[in-house]
Design a protein around this motif. Structure first.
Motif, short mmCIF file in Angstrom:
data_model
loop_
_atom_site.label_atom_id
_atom_site.label_comp_id
_atom_site.label_asym_id
_atom_site.label_seq_id
_atom_site.Cartn_x
_atom_site.Cartn_y
_atom_site.Cartn_z
N HIS A 97 -8.58 20.07 16.84
CA HIS A 97 -9.13 18.93 16.10
C HIS A 97 -9.46 19.35 14.67
O HIS A 97 -10.00 20.43 14.43
CB HIS A 97 -10.40 18.42 16.79
N ILE A 98 -9.09 18.47 13.71
CA ILE A 98 -9.34 18.76 12.30
C ILE A 98 -10.60 18.01 11.88
O ILE A 98 -10.63 16.77 11.90
CB ILE A 98 -8.13 18.33 11.44
N GLU A 106 -12.66 9.92 18.58
CA GLU A 106 -11.56 9.51 17.70
C GLU A 106 -10.49 8.76 18.50
O GLU A 106 -10.25 9.07 19.67
CB GLU A 106 -10.96 10.78 17.05
N ASP A 127 -12.44 7.03 13.45
CA ASP A 127 -13.40 8.08 13.80
C ASP A 127 -14.77 7.46 13.99
O ASP A 127 -15.12 6.49 13.31
CB ASP A 127 -13.51 9.11 12.68
N LYS A 129 -0.55 19.02 14.69
CA LYS A 129 -1.89 19.57 14.42
C LYS A 129 -2.94 18.46 14.50
O LYS A 129 -2.76 17.38 13.95
CB LYS A 129 -1.95 20.19 13.01
N GLY A 130 -4.04 18.77 15.15
CA GLY A 130 -5.14 17.82 15.23
C GLY A 130 -4.78 16.59 16.04
O GLY A 130 -3.69 16.50 16.64
N VAL A 131 -5.68 15.63 16.05
CA VAL A 131 -5.48 14.41 16.84
C VAL A 131 -4.39 13.55 16.19
O VAL A 131 -3.50 13.03 16.88
CB VAL A 131 -6.80 13.62 16.97
N CYS A 132 -4.43 13.44 14.88
CA CYS A 132 -3.41 12.64 14.18
C CYS A 132 -2.03 13.25 14.34
O CYS A 132 -1.05 12.54 14.62
CB CYS A 132 -3.76 12.54 12.69
N GLY A 133 -1.95 14.57 14.17
CA GLY A 133 -0.66 15.24 14.30
C GLY A 133 -0.10 15.15 15.71
O GLY A 133 1.12 15.06 15.90
N ALA A 166 -11.01 12.39 2.80
CA ALA A 166 -10.51 13.05 4.02
C ALA A 166 -9.43 14.07 3.69
O ALA A 166 -8.93 14.13 2.56
CB ALA A 166 -9.98 11.99 4.97
N ASP A 190 -5.95 5.74 12.28
CA ASP A 190 -6.96 6.69 12.73
C ASP A 190 -8.34 6.05 12.63
O ASP A 190 -8.71 5.54 11.57
CB ASP A 190 -6.90 7.95 11.85
N ILE A 192 -1.52 16.62 7.00
CA ILE A 192 -1.68 17.11 8.38
C ILE A 192 -0.29 17.39 8.95
O ILE A 192 0.53 16.48 9.06
CB ILE A 192 -2.41 16.07 9.26
N TRP A 232 -14.95 6.43 9.81
CA TRP A 232 -13.67 6.49 9.07
C TRP A 232 -12.70 5.54 9.75
O TRP A 232 -12.65 5.46 10.98
CB TRP A 232 -13.10 7.92 9.11
N CYS A 249 -12.51 16.61 9.35
CA CYS A 249 -12.63 16.16 7.95
C CYS A 249 -14.10 15.85 7.67
O CYS A 249 -14.57 16.01 6.56
CB CYS A 249 -11.78 14.93 7.70
N TYR A 278 -2.71 7.42 8.08
CA TYR A 278 -1.90 8.54 7.57
C TYR A 278 -0.45 8.10 7.68
O TYR A 278 -0.05 7.50 8.67
CB TYR A 278 -2.13 9.81 8.39
N1 SME Z 1 -9.74 14.38 12.78
C1 SME Z 1 -8.36 14.13 12.45
C2 SME Z 1 -8.11 14.35 10.98
C3 SME Z 1 -8.18 13.12 10.16
S1 SME Z 1 -9.75 12.64 9.82
O1 SME Z 1 -10.50 12.43 11.01
C4 SME Z 1 -9.83 11.34 8.81
C5 SME Z 1 -7.45 14.99 13.30
O2 SME Z 1 -7.89 15.86 14.04
O3 SME Z 1 -6.24 14.80 13.20
#
Ligand code: SME
Length: 164
Positions: free
Chosen positions: A110-111, A120, A138, A86-90, A78, A136, A82, A53, A113, A57
């Motif tokens: 970690h989210i 990541e 992945d 939250k998660g890596v992006c957040g 995806a 982002d 977010i 990926w 998707c 975002y």
């Molecule tokens: N894994 C990401 C979410 C976005 S997807 O990988 C495209 C996260 O934890 O923020």
């Protein structure tokens, strides 16, 4: 029309220099943010090996406190929204700092998707002190990204700051 063929054997900094040059050439004359993000997502997909990926975002400030919303990307469909933190992006969006995650299973919150993702890299795009988007990447490979990848994507983010 555009044919980019990075040498897979060349050092990473050279690959990122070529990627940034290509992104500069493709976005310099265009003021539409979606068009520029779409072409840069495609460029990252072409230049960087072992990804599942690659994309953006964007910060949605219409939501109270802000929230990330899916932007142009290459790869599988995806998660759309977010929350910050939250998660890596957040985490990248909330702190304004790049997140280099060798093993996503060890990253709290970690989210997933795509269950195939193992590592990541998320880099914020900052304009006038505000996070306007994150880039982002992945990978299905463990520890796919290192400090050279982070430096390369941070250079790309700086280039795009005024173009997305
Ligand atoms: N894994 C990401 C979410 C976005 S997807 O990988 C495209 C996260 O934890 O923020």
């Amino acid at each position: 029309m555009f044919d980019f063929r990075p040498d897979p054997a060349q050092p990473k900094p050279e690959t990122y220099r070529q990627l940034c040059d290509a992104a500069d050439a493709l976005t310099a004359g265009e003021r539409d943010a979606v068009a520029n993000m779409a072409n840069v997502a495609a460029l990252m997909w072409e230049f960087l090996p072992e990804l599942n990926w690659a994309g953006f975002y964007r910060m949605d400030r219409s939501v109270s406190g802000g929230e990330l919303v899916l932007g142009p990307f290459a790869g599988r469909p995806a998660c759309i929204r977010i929350p910050l933190g939250k998660g890596v992006c957040g985490a990248a969006a909330a702190t304004g700092e790049s997140q280099l995650v060798e093993d996503v299973h060890a990253f709290p919150g970690h989210i997933a998707c795509d269950a195939a993702s193992r590592s990541e890299l998320v880099v914020p795009v900052i304009r006038d002190g505000d996070v306007v988007a994150v880039i982002d990447l992945d990978s299905p490979a463990l520890a796919r990204f290192d400090v050279e990848d982070r430096a390369g994507i941070e250079a790309l983010a700086a280039l795009l700051s005024s173009r997305i």
